[in-house]
Write an enzyme that holds these catalytic residues in place. Structure first.
Site, PDB file in Angstrom:
ATOM      1  N   GLU A  51     -11.968  -2.731  -2.535  1.00 21.80           N
ATOM      2  CA  GLU A  51     -10.824  -1.998  -3.202  1.00 21.80           C
ATOM      3  C   GLU A  51     -10.709  -2.140  -4.700  1.00 21.80           C
ATOM      4  O   GLU A  51      -9.947  -3.082  -5.212  1.00 21.80           O
ATOM      5  CB  GLU A  51      -9.530  -2.305  -2.531  1.00 21.80           C
ATOM      6  CG  GLU A  51      -9.485  -2.371  -1.115  1.00 21.80           C
ATOM      7  CD  GLU A  51      -8.351  -3.243  -0.326  1.00 21.80           C
ATOM      8  OE1 GLU A  51      -7.073  -3.056  -0.813  1.00 21.80           O
ATOM      9  OE2 GLU A  51      -8.479  -3.965   0.459  1.00 21.80           O
ATOM     10  N   HIS A  95       0.802  -1.356  -0.018  1.00 22.99           N
ATOM     11  CA  HIS A  95       0.015   0.054  -0.061  1.00 22.99           C
ATOM     12  C   HIS A  95       0.759   1.225   0.123  1.00 22.99           C
ATOM     13  O   HIS A  95       0.490   2.141   0.821  1.00 22.99           O
ATOM     14  CB  HIS A  95      -0.890   0.170   1.282  1.00 22.99           C
ATOM     15  CG  HIS A  95      -2.068  -0.858   1.251  1.00 22.99           C
ATOM     16  ND1 HIS A  95      -2.674  -1.649  -0.112  1.00 22.99           N
ATOM     17  CD2 HIS A  95      -2.685  -1.450   2.180  1.00 22.99           C
ATOM     18  CE1 HIS A  95      -3.593  -2.383   0.300  1.00 22.99           C
ATOM     19  NE2 HIS A  95      -3.866  -2.513   1.630  1.00 22.99           N
ATOM     20  N   HIS A 109      -9.506   2.529   0.802  1.00 23.68           N
ATOM     21  CA  HIS A 109      -9.553   1.464   1.592  1.00 23.68           C
ATOM     22  C   HIS A 109     -10.475   1.617   2.866  1.00 23.68           C
ATOM     23  O   HIS A 109     -10.309   1.449   3.840  1.00 23.68           O
ATOM     24  CB  HIS A 109      -8.434   1.338   2.155  1.00 23.68           C
ATOM     25  CG  HIS A 109      -7.714   0.116   2.398  1.00 23.68           C
ATOM     26  ND1 HIS A 109      -8.368  -0.804   3.739  1.00 23.68           N
ATOM     27  CD2 HIS A 109      -6.924  -0.834   2.070  1.00 23.68           C
ATOM     28  CE1 HIS A 109      -7.790  -1.814   3.691  1.00 23.68           C
ATOM     29  NE2 HIS A 109      -6.909  -1.949   2.837  1.00 23.68           N
TER      30      HIS A 109
HETATM   31  C1  FUC Z   1      -5.939  -5.185   2.509  1.00 24.14           C
HETATM   32  C2  FUC Z   1      -5.322  -6.434   2.387  1.00 24.14           C
HETATM   33  C3  FUC Z   1      -4.320  -6.721   3.400  1.00 24.14           C
HETATM   34  C4  FUC Z   1      -3.894  -5.920   4.706  1.00 24.14           C
HETATM   35  C5  FUC Z   1      -4.463  -4.513   4.309  1.00 24.14           C
HETATM   36  C6  FUC Z   1      -4.720  -3.811   5.906  1.00 24.14           C
HETATM   37  O1  FUC Z   1      -5.881  -4.409   1.339  1.00 24.14           O
HETATM   38  O2  FUC Z   1      -4.874  -6.934   1.299  1.00 24.14           O
HETATM   39  O3  FUC Z   1      -3.968  -8.138   3.530  1.00 24.14           O
HETATM   40  O4  FUC Z   1      -4.281  -6.545   5.695  1.00 24.14           O
HETATM   41  O5  FUC Z   1      -5.698  -4.456   3.673  1.00 24.14           O
END
Ligand code: FUC
Length: 352
Positions: A313, A105, A179
């Site tokens: 996402e 990320h 997210h």
């Molecule tokens: C998501 C997941 C990951 C991770 C993150 C906080 O996008 O793909 O595994 O735990 O978030």
């Protein structure tokens, strides 16, 4: 429609502001100039009761200390990059590793943890915020100065549109998403196991032990990854399918859209009567069911536990730069990265 702003905290010497976009239909979206974090989305249930449907914190410091990317924009590249490395035109770029050997990320200081310049706006049909961030050449190891602008726009149809744009002065890679962890029960009354997900996807990406796609695309038919006709999220949480077990009992997987162009993902919860339709121009949706949320902390007053929220996402494929068969996430200086995802809330139930 209106926009309200409040001081939410301080980051280094800068003020962190919380803006609340309010429409005329009873919906509001609150967000920060730090990480473009969506702290709250208030929408009515079937009886008209307005409650929060995303995970967030009341205190700014919790975002610094505890947050697994709650509500934030992630970038420059969402998901994991294997060995924190990639090659472009014969040059190997080394990114900051922040999860074992992987880059996750956007790295240690990704787009989720920087202050963005903000510009509120209001027009006839919507209220919104424009965010800007200049990421200097070499930040977290990425090539090119990258200028990113993101727009959050809320209209009176209870639709939040996120538009992402980025420009570079050197060949680079970009894959942005938001997210947010959704929980349609309202104020986290229940976890998301009874949420129904429906989308047109026939394949998903197999993950290795490091949760990075192996490159293999798996047929979803007759598996807990078949959401074509609607499926309770709980079926993947309780499943013995090795991919659900590997993800920590649930989903953490890119689901590939069958058709190109615009696709819609429907999430609903019968008891509240709320439905969220996510429409996107991206190649996949990474479905993450909050499999590792448990911990000694509270989320909006509720003890953190697994499966309390679900992330949808919308993005390009994770680790695409190291997988020649995946659609490219390369951005050239003469191009503009452009992506749009819309989140529309209703209070009637669709799906099964
Ligand atoms: C998501 C997941 C990951 C991770 C993150 C906080 O996008 O793909 O595994 O735990 O978030």
């Amino acid at each position: 429609m209106k926009i309200i702003d409040n001081l939410f905290g301080h980051y280094n010497d800068e003020s962190v502001l919380e803006y609340t976009l309010v429409n005329d239909a009873g919906m509001s979206v609150s967000c920060l100039n730090y990480g473009c974090i969506i702290t709250k989305i208030m929408v009515p249930d079937r009886s008209g009761k307005i409650e929060n449907v995303v995970l967030g914190f009341e205190n700014f410091n919790d975002y610094l200390d505890l947050s697994p990317y709650f509500g934030s924009v992630v970038g420059r590249v969402a998901g994991r990059i294997s060995n924190s490395q990639f090659e472009l035109d014969g040059h190997v770029y080394q990114l900051t590793p922040n999860e074992d050997r992987s880059h996750l990320h956007g790295g240690k200081k990704g787009f989720n943890s920087v202050i963005w310049k903000t510009e509120p706006f209001q027009d006839e049909n919507a209220v919104g915020l424009k965010f800007f961030y200049h990421s200097p050449n070499g930040e977290e190891g990425y090539p090119g100065n990258l200028d990113t602008s993101i727009i959050y726009r809320l209209n009176n149809q209870n639709e939040l549109t996120i538009t992402y744009e980025a420009r570079t002065d050197q060949k680079t890679i970009v894959n942005l998403t938001n997210h947010s962890y959704f929980n349609l029960s309202g104020n986290l009354k229940r976890d998301v196991s009874q949420h129904i997900l429906q989308l047109d996807s026939e394949r998903f990406l197999e993950l290795g032990l490091d949760k990075i796609p192996t490159g293999k695309m798996i047929d979803s038919r007759n598996t807990p990854f078949d959401f074509k006709h609607g499926r309770l999220l709980k079926s993947g949480m309780n499943s013995s399918h090795p991919q659900n077990v590997l993800a920590g009992n649930g989903y953490d997987h890119p689901l590939l859209f069958t058709k190109k162009g615009e696709n819609t993902v429907a999430l609903s919860e019968k008891e509240s009567g709320r439905t969220l339709l996510v429409t996107t121009d991206q190649h996949c949706v990474v479905l993450y069911t909050g499999n590792h949320l448990e911990g000694p902390y509270s989320i909006s007053g509720v003890r953190a536990r697994n499966h309390l929220g679900v992330c949808l996402e919308t993005q390009g494929l994770p680790d695409a730069i190291n997988k020649p068969d995946f659609p490219s996430i390369v951005l050239n200086p003469d191009e503009v990265y452009h992506a749009v995802t819309k989140y529309r809330f209703f209070s009637n139930t669709i799906g099964v």
